[in-house]
Each structure stands twice: as structure tokens, then as C-alpha cells.
Design a protein around this motif. Structure first.
Motif, mmCIF file in Angstrom:
data_model
loop_
_atom_site.group_PDB
_atom_site.id
_atom_site.type_symbol
_atom_site.label_atom_id
_atom_site.label_comp_id
_atom_site.label_asym_id
_atom_site.label_seq_id
_atom_site.Cartn_x
_atom_site.Cartn_y
_atom_site.Cartn_z
ATOM 1 N N GLY A 321 9.266 16.522 0.987
ATOM 2 C CA GLY A 321 9.187 17.481 -0.437
ATOM 3 C C GLY A 321 9.466 18.075 -0.561
ATOM 4 N N GLY A 322 9.550 19.026 0.679
ATOM 5 C CA GLY A 322 10.423 20.351 0.766
ATOM 6 C C GLY A 322 11.902 20.408 0.865
ATOM 7 N N GLU A 323 12.375 19.421 1.821
ATOM 8 C CA GLU A 323 13.759 18.821 1.728
ATOM 9 C C GLU A 323 14.040 18.692 -0.023
ATOM 10 O OE1 GLU A 323 14.650 17.596 6.381
ATOM 11 O OE2 GLU A 323 13.888 15.905 4.957
ATOM 12 N N VAL A 324 13.493 17.867 -0.921
ATOM 13 C CA VAL A 324 13.768 17.363 -2.098
ATOM 14 C C VAL A 324 14.198 18.757 -2.790
ATOM 15 C CG1 VAL A 324 13.413 16.669 -3.860
ATOM 16 C CG2 VAL A 324 13.397 15.108 -1.570
ATOM 17 N N GLN A 325 12.949 19.446 -2.248
ATOM 18 C CA GLN A 325 12.769 20.563 -3.403
ATOM 19 C C GLN A 325 13.749 21.596 -2.831
ATOM 20 O OE1 GLN A 325 9.833 22.760 -5.223
ATOM 21 N NE2 GLN A 325 8.183 22.002 -3.837
#
Length: 761
Positions: A321-325
Motif C-alpha cells: 500500500g505504501g509503494e502504491v501511494q
């Protein structure tokens, strides 16, 4: 207008709050889990910003605010990204396509690519892309790999019968009955003596309207997707034609400085930048120079956002999720748009402490070009850097929903709110009293030859009956070590009684994997259904005198069965799609969001309808169902974990990664287990404030004290400080990671000059 004014916001647990939020500033909205901060950020600000914009351009003029607030002024077009964004599962959506870098490289190859056969026809940019019909490798359809079944490995004994093959793969009795009807006459025949057509059907199945029948390939694919270690027999094979480059024969004959575009797609972003930096300008046309200049700038941004370990061909569905953001953040910074309202949901999730500053700089740059940036966050550093802080509280659920502080960082210390006490160290996070400092080889799990992805053929020992932290920078190999290696080998050992490369499995009586994967994609999945009490609640309603009089069964109290509202089918809303992947929801005008048909709501238990029960918090439900032990017991566990604010009917797809993990953990703890279990958790503090982290640590400490083992992938320093033992991977991410750079107690890491985590301990 210089500020966003909100009056009477009252969705979920918000208590008619009034707020003025300054524009063109970095605003952090914080609060403990369930306090109402996400309701304010996403359900009020984002939804209304989106709806007002659509109405202003003449779309969906009939939408109303469904009594969510009295008034909002000063809001503009709003862009948001949630931590639990359902990522695309399309394997063709990759970092390269999402950022547009692959398309730009295709332009360079079409313009300046070197061709070994001088008389070849000039190729168009589309012919260098695996996403196009003319550019993809035909053999693998542009995927770069496919799965092969190694039958000789799966069935090494020439006398093994078809029945014994199914038995070894643990086929359920239900499927076994279906297979017996189909292949019964062959059940006692050795597999290798079966007629060729039957053998092929057993392995690969048949297709009816595109659906594959039950076969060995389907069994192994399901096992692989569940994380089971079936890689000895179900092998991911690099496409023999394109060698994983995904592109066609023609495109593979064109080079740029000796490299094909497919080779560039398999490089990490850091390596790709180094390659492009090394191309002399005189070898390129002016057009290509301009394109490569743009690509290099993009790569520098992505590396600055701690994404240098990714490859262009890395599938979006595999990112955290952090990488997508962070990819989302990069794309919007690149667009240079201003006067927008951006809402981020914990952009610091999944970041090592040393990686945070670059992301904060990027978020500030988004503000500096004229945007309003709202960040839902618990991170100390992000709160420190904010222009304006809003804390919603004081606690969760019915005890939350109030603005307990609004202002700058300096005054926040004097506010003495629940969270500010933790942020300014007036209240300390829970510390484990008993920690083990003796490492015993005879009481450990050992992995040999761990080489998934970028792991460098590691041997790793995990102490048992203690709390072990797995640390390291983004992409350093933490998930490869735990998710791709340890867990797969444990599953194989449990299911098949054998596993290569793991020792000490007999020292634990079982294991539980608790990941951040969402619990159910649909709104039909709720905490009540997930922890197993929903059927019991429905049966309770079916026993009431009014239900018996109307001849109603438990199905009449289900919103996806007989009890569903006839107009919305039990969803509670009408979903209107504006594009293939962008939609808005309009409340159902028949049931007004209650999801049930009218007859189901006539029946009451202790004066409450089935809808009233779904709207209850865990805390309220514990009191309401007093005496119904089978319903109350699982709820009590959620209460102990600080999740008393969740409602029974909240869609589980709306939970944060950290919340989903705690609900899963509660379900596992509710099972009757004999102890000596290994619990494996993946960043469970995602979505948790320091107050909530303290509750989680207390729970994990109890697990260890009761004779269990805990392995936890974490960046949170408060959690790592409380570990008995830490294994740190690095030194960097991607191909620069995959080694153990430090291991030992938190105190030993603190004194280890190689450790990148130690200095924060």
C-alpha cells in the motif's frame, strides 16, 4: 476562499463537528483507531469534494449529502488514495506502464534503436510494448513467464494410481466424489499407464465457456496462490522464446547501447538510471535526448521516493500500500497541477525511519505548488512537519468523533490530548517486562538456501518462544524471506510432511500467518461474518415469536439472501459508473441504506431490529448479547485488542491493513489451540496510533508468555525495541539488498555500525 468550512459533520461517529481547515497548507489529521479521522477525511471531505465537482460540470445533479453534514464551503476538486486501495490484479499493469516510462523508452527504441539486420522494416513504438498485440511475445502473451507442472517430480513412482495421486494432493471428499464419477474406472490404474487423452485431461482439464474443469493444474494453481510451497512441482518457467522480456521477436532484434527494451524492463530503477546516464549524447538524435532527459528525471523522482528497488516490469498488484501511494504521489507531482485538495492515507506506511524525510519533502512540494494536502497519519515526524494539526478523539467509537485539538505543533504539546501525551513522551508506549536475551540453536527454526528474488542464498535462524523482529529498508528482502520462503516451506511441511531447506518444524505445533491482505473484497463481508457470529445472530432472530408467526427462517435476516432489499439487492446503495474504474454511490431510495426488505425489520430481539444490531459497536454488542456466550466470546477478544469501536456490519473491505490484521488475529485467538504456535505478522502497526500500538504489544507479549512464538515484519521503532531478537536485511533495496547486515538483541543492533536500524533504537 482561504479555508474549508465544515458545519455539523455527523457521519458514523462524528458528533456534529464544526471545523475550519486552512488551504494550501500541509494538514495532518490524527487520532486513535476508530476516533473518526477517516470519516472526516474520506467520507466527508473526499466524497463531498468529488460530488461537488461532478455536479458543477453537470454530472449526477441528483446526489444529496444524505444528512452527512449541514454545510461545507470552500471545497474544491479532491483527489484521494486509501491505504486499502484495491490494486489491479492485471499482470500487464506494471510500474513501467503506470509511470509511462516504458512508453517513452519505446519512442527512443523506435527512433534510435540499432538493428543488426540492415534491411529490416522500421518498427513503430507500439511494437516495443508488451501491452500491444503487435509488440507482445506470442508464446507467453506478454507475461514473460508461465507455469509448468513437473509431472516426474509430482508422481515419481511409476506404480502410483490415479486415486493415490489425488490423495497425495489432499483433494477434499466432495471433489473426490465428482472425480470418481468422471474417472472412476481409472482410479486403480497407475497414472503413467492411463490413456494419453485421459492423462492430459487429468492434468490440464477441459474448458467449458472459458472455465477450467477440476484438474491437477487447477489444484496446484490454487495451492500456489494460497502461498503453499509447491514450487518443486509447479514451477514458474521463464518464457523460452522471449526469456522473460515479454516482447516480440522483431523488437528483440533492436538494441540501445547493446541492451534490448525487455532487458531494461527487468532492471531496477536505480540500475536503469545508471545505464541511461552512461549513454553518450552523440549516439542519440535530439528527439531521443529530450525523451531520455525526461525519463531520467522521472527515475530520480521515483528513487527519491524510495522506489529505486522496483523494476519497470514489477506488477502493480504485487506492491505494498505504501509503494502504491508513493507512485501516486510521484505522478501527481509530475503533473504540476495546483489548487487541488489531496488526501493521503498514511503515506509513511512501509517506510524505514531513514526513508521518511524524502517522502515528507515530496508531500511538501505538492503543497508548495499551490495545493492543499491533508494527511491521515500517526507518524511523529509527519506530525512535527505539519503546518496544521487536527486530532479527532478523545477515544474510539462512541467515545470519539470530537475535535480535541486544532492548531500548530508548538501548542499541541500543551493540549494534553491522549495522543499528544505519547508524541511528547509524557506517556510511554508499553514495554515488555520479560525479554529473552539468550539465543539457543536447539530452540529455533532454521532456513537454508533462502534465495527468493534478491535474497543472497541465506541461512537464517529464528529463535522460538520469543518475539523476533524482521527489519530493513523498503525492498531489502523482508517479505521475500518471510512470505516467499519461511511461510511457503512451513505450509509444505504441514501439508505434505516434507519440506526442503527448513529445520526445526517439529519444535512448533502449528503456525498462523496474519497478513495485511483485505478481508473480503465485497461489502457483504463484515466483522460479524468474518469472526463467525453472524449465522448465530440470524438464527437468534429466526427464533423470535414474530419471525415464527411470519414463517421466517435465518435467511430472512441476511442482506444477500431472502432478507435483501428487492431494489438494491442488499447493497444499500446504487453504484453509478462514470468510467470503467471510477464510480459514485447513491443511497438506495427504497431501504435508505438499511439493506433489508421491510418485513425483516419488523422482527425485534430485545427491542432491536437486525439493522440496529449491524450498526452496534463491538462494545455495545458485548452488553446487548450478554448470556449468548458463543456470540460474546469472539467479541471480547476484539474488545481486548482496542477494536471495540468497530461496528458489526462495517464492510471488512473498508478496514485499514492494521485493522484487518487485528481482526484476523482475534479470529485465530478465538480458536481452541494448545499453545506453542508460531504467529507471523506483516507490519501490523499500519493504521495504528502509539496508543493502539501499546495495546498490540501487550497482546503479543501475552502470546509469548503463554509459550507461543512471534515473528513480526516491522519498521515501527517502538515495536522493534520490544523484540527479543532482530534480523535486519539490507544494505539497500532490490539487487543491492538481500543480505543479513545485522542480527541480535535491540541493544546489540544499537552498537552494530552495519545496522541502519540500530541508530533509531
Amino acid at each position: 476562499m482561504e479555508e474549508i468550512k465544515i458545519q455539523g459533520a455527523r457521519i458514523h461517529n462524528l458528533k456534529n463537528i464544526n471545523l475550519k481547515i486552512p488551504k494550501r497548507q500541509l494538514v495532518v489529521i490524527t487520532g486513535i483507531s476508530g476516533s473518526g479521522k477517516s470519516s472526516l477525511a474520506f467520507d466527508i471531505l473526499f466524497e463531498e469534494g468529488k460530488n461537488q465537482y461532478l455536479q458543477s460540470i453537470g454530472i449526477l445533479t441528483g446526489l444529496d449529502n444524505e444528512d452527512r453534514f449541514d454545510m461545507i464551503e470552500g471545497i474544491g476538486p479532491t483527489v484521494a488514495v486509501h491505504q486499502n486501495t484495491v490494486r489491479q490484479s492485471n499482470p500487464r499493469s506494471t510500474v513501467g506502464t503506470k509511470t509511462g516510462i516504458l512508453n517513452q523508452l519505446a519512442l527512443v527504441y523506435a527512433c534510435d534503436g540499432e538493428v543488426l539486420d540492415e534491411h529490416r522494416e522500421h518498427l513503430s513504438p507500439g511494437q516495443f510494448l508488451y501491452t500491444t498485440a503487435e509488440g507482445m511475445c506470442i508464446s507467453c502473451q506478454g507475461r514473460g513467464s508461465y507455469f509448468d507442472i513437473k509431472l516426474e517430480q509430482l508422481i515419481p513412482d511409476k506404480t502410483t494410481t490415479l486415486f493415490e495421486v489425488y490423495e497425495s494432493l489432499k483433494v477434499t471428499s466432495g471433489f473426490l466424489r465428482i472425480l470418481k464419477k468422471k474417472y472412476g474406472e481409472y482410479f486403480d490404474t497407475p497414472f503413467w499407464h492411463l490413456p494419453e487423452d485421459i492423462q492430459s485431461e487429468v492434468v490440464y482439464g477441459t474448458y467449458d465457456n472459458g472455465k477450467q474443469s477440476y484438474c491437477l493444474e487447477r489444484i496446484l494453481k490454487n495451492a500456489f496462490e494460497k502461498g503453499e510451497d509447491v514450487e518443486e512441482v509447479y514451477v514458474k518457467t521463464i518464457c523460452k522464446d522471449c526469456q522473460g522480456e515479454r516482447i516480440s521477436d522483431d523488437a528483440r532484434e533492436v538494441f540501445l547501447r547493446g541492451k534490448r527494451i525487455g532487458e531494461l524492463g527487468q532492471m531496477t530503477l536505480t540500475s536503469l538510471l545508471k545505464f541511461l546516464d552512461g549513454i553518450p549524447g552523440e549516439e542519440l538524435s535530439q528527439f531521443s535526448k529530450n525523451v531520455i532527459k525526461s525519463v531520467r528525471q522521472k527515475l530520480k523522482y521515483l528513487i527519491q521516493f524510495r522506489l529505486g528497488h522496483l523494476m519497470l516490469y514489477r506488477e502493480m498488484s504485487s506492491l505494498s500500500g505504501g509503494e502504491v501511494q508513493r507512485i501516486f504521489l510521484y505522478r501527481h507531482l509530475e503533473s504540476g497541477m495546483d489548487s487541488l485538495i489531496y488526501i493521503f492515507d498514511e503515506p509513511m506506511a512501509g517506510l524505514h525511519p531513514s526513508e521518511k524525510q524524502n517522502v515528507i519533502k515530496a508531500i511538501k512540494k505538492l503543497r508548495d505548488i499551490g495545493n492543499t494536502v491533508l494527511v491521515v497519519e500517526h507518524d511523529k515526524e509527519m506530525i512535527f512537519q505539519a503546518d496544521h494539526i487536527i486530532e479527532i478523539g478523545p477515544k474510539a467509537g462512541v467515545e470519539g468523533g470530537i475535535v480535541v485539538y486544532q492548531g500548530d505543533y508548538e501548542k499541541y504539546e500543551k493540549a494534553d490530548t491522549l495522543l499528544s501525551q505519547y508524541i511528547f513522551n509524557k506517556c510511554l508506549v508499553f514495554e515488555r517486562k520479560v525479554k529473552k536475551h539468550i539465543f539457543d540453536k536447539q530452540n529455533s527454526l532454521t532456513l537454508d538456501h533462502a534465495d527468493a528474488h534478491y535474497l543472497k542464498d541465506l541461512t537464517v535462524e529464528f529463535p522460538l518462544h520469543s518475539m523476533v523482529g524482521i527489519a530493513g529498508l523498503s525492498g531489502s528482502g523482508k517479505s521475500s524471506l518471510i512470505e516467499e520462503t519461511l511461510l511457503k516451506r512451513l505450509v509444505s511441511a504441514k501439508k505434505y510432511g516434507r519440506a526442503i531447506g527448513i529445520a526445526g518444524v517439529e519444535r512448533i505445533s502449528g503456525f498462523v500467518r496474519i497478513s495485511q491482505a483485505p478481508i473480503g473484497r465485497s461489502s457483504n463481508s463484515t466483522p460479524a461474518s468474518y469472526i463467525g457470529i453472524w449465522d448465530k445472530v440470524r438464527k437468534l432472530f429466526a427464533k423470535q415469536p414474530e419471525a415464527k408467526k411470519r414463517n421466517m427462517s435465518a435467511g430472512h435476516f441476511s442482506f444477500h439472501s431472502k432478507g435483501a432489499c428487492p431494489d438494491c439487492g442488499g447493497s444499500g446503495y446504487e453504484r453509478i459508473f462514470l468510467t470503467a474504474d471510477f464510480s459514485v454511490d447513491k443511497q438506495c431510495q427504497t431501504c435508505h441504506g438499511k439493506r433489508f426488505q421491510e418485513e425483516s425489520l419488523f422482527v425485534k430481539y430485545k427491542g432491536k431490529s437486525i439493522t440496529d444490531v449491524l450498526e452496534m459497536s463491538i462494545e455495545e454488542a458485548c452488553s446487548f448479547f450478554l448470556g449468548q456466550e458463543s456470540i460474546v466470546k469472539p467479541l471480547r477478544i476484539l474488545e481486548q485488542m482496542g477494536m471495540n469501536y468497530l461496528t458489526l456490519g462495517q464492510p471488512t473491505s473498508s478496514l485499514s491493513g492494521g485493522e484487518a490484521q487485528r481482526v484476523k488475529l482475534a479470529k485465530e485467538l478465538g480458536k481452541q489451540r494448545g499453545g506453542n504456535i508460531l504467529y507471523v505478522l506483516d507490519e501490523p502497526t499500519t493504521g495504528l496510533s502509539m496508543y493502539d500500538t501499546a495495546l498490540l504489544l501487550k497482546l503479543l507479549d501475552n502470546l509469548v508468555l503463554n509459550g507461543n512464538s512471534v515473528i513480526i515484519i516491522e519498521h515501527n521503532i517502538e515495536v522493534l525495541k520490544n523484540c527479543d531478537y532482530i534480523i535486519e536485511l539490507g544494505p539497500e533495496g532490490g539487487d543491492m539488498g538481500g543480505e543479513i547486515i545485522a542480527k541480535g538483541t535491540p541493544e546489540q543492533l544499537r552498537d552494530n555500525p552495519n545496522s541502519k536500524t540500530g541508530r533509531y533504537l
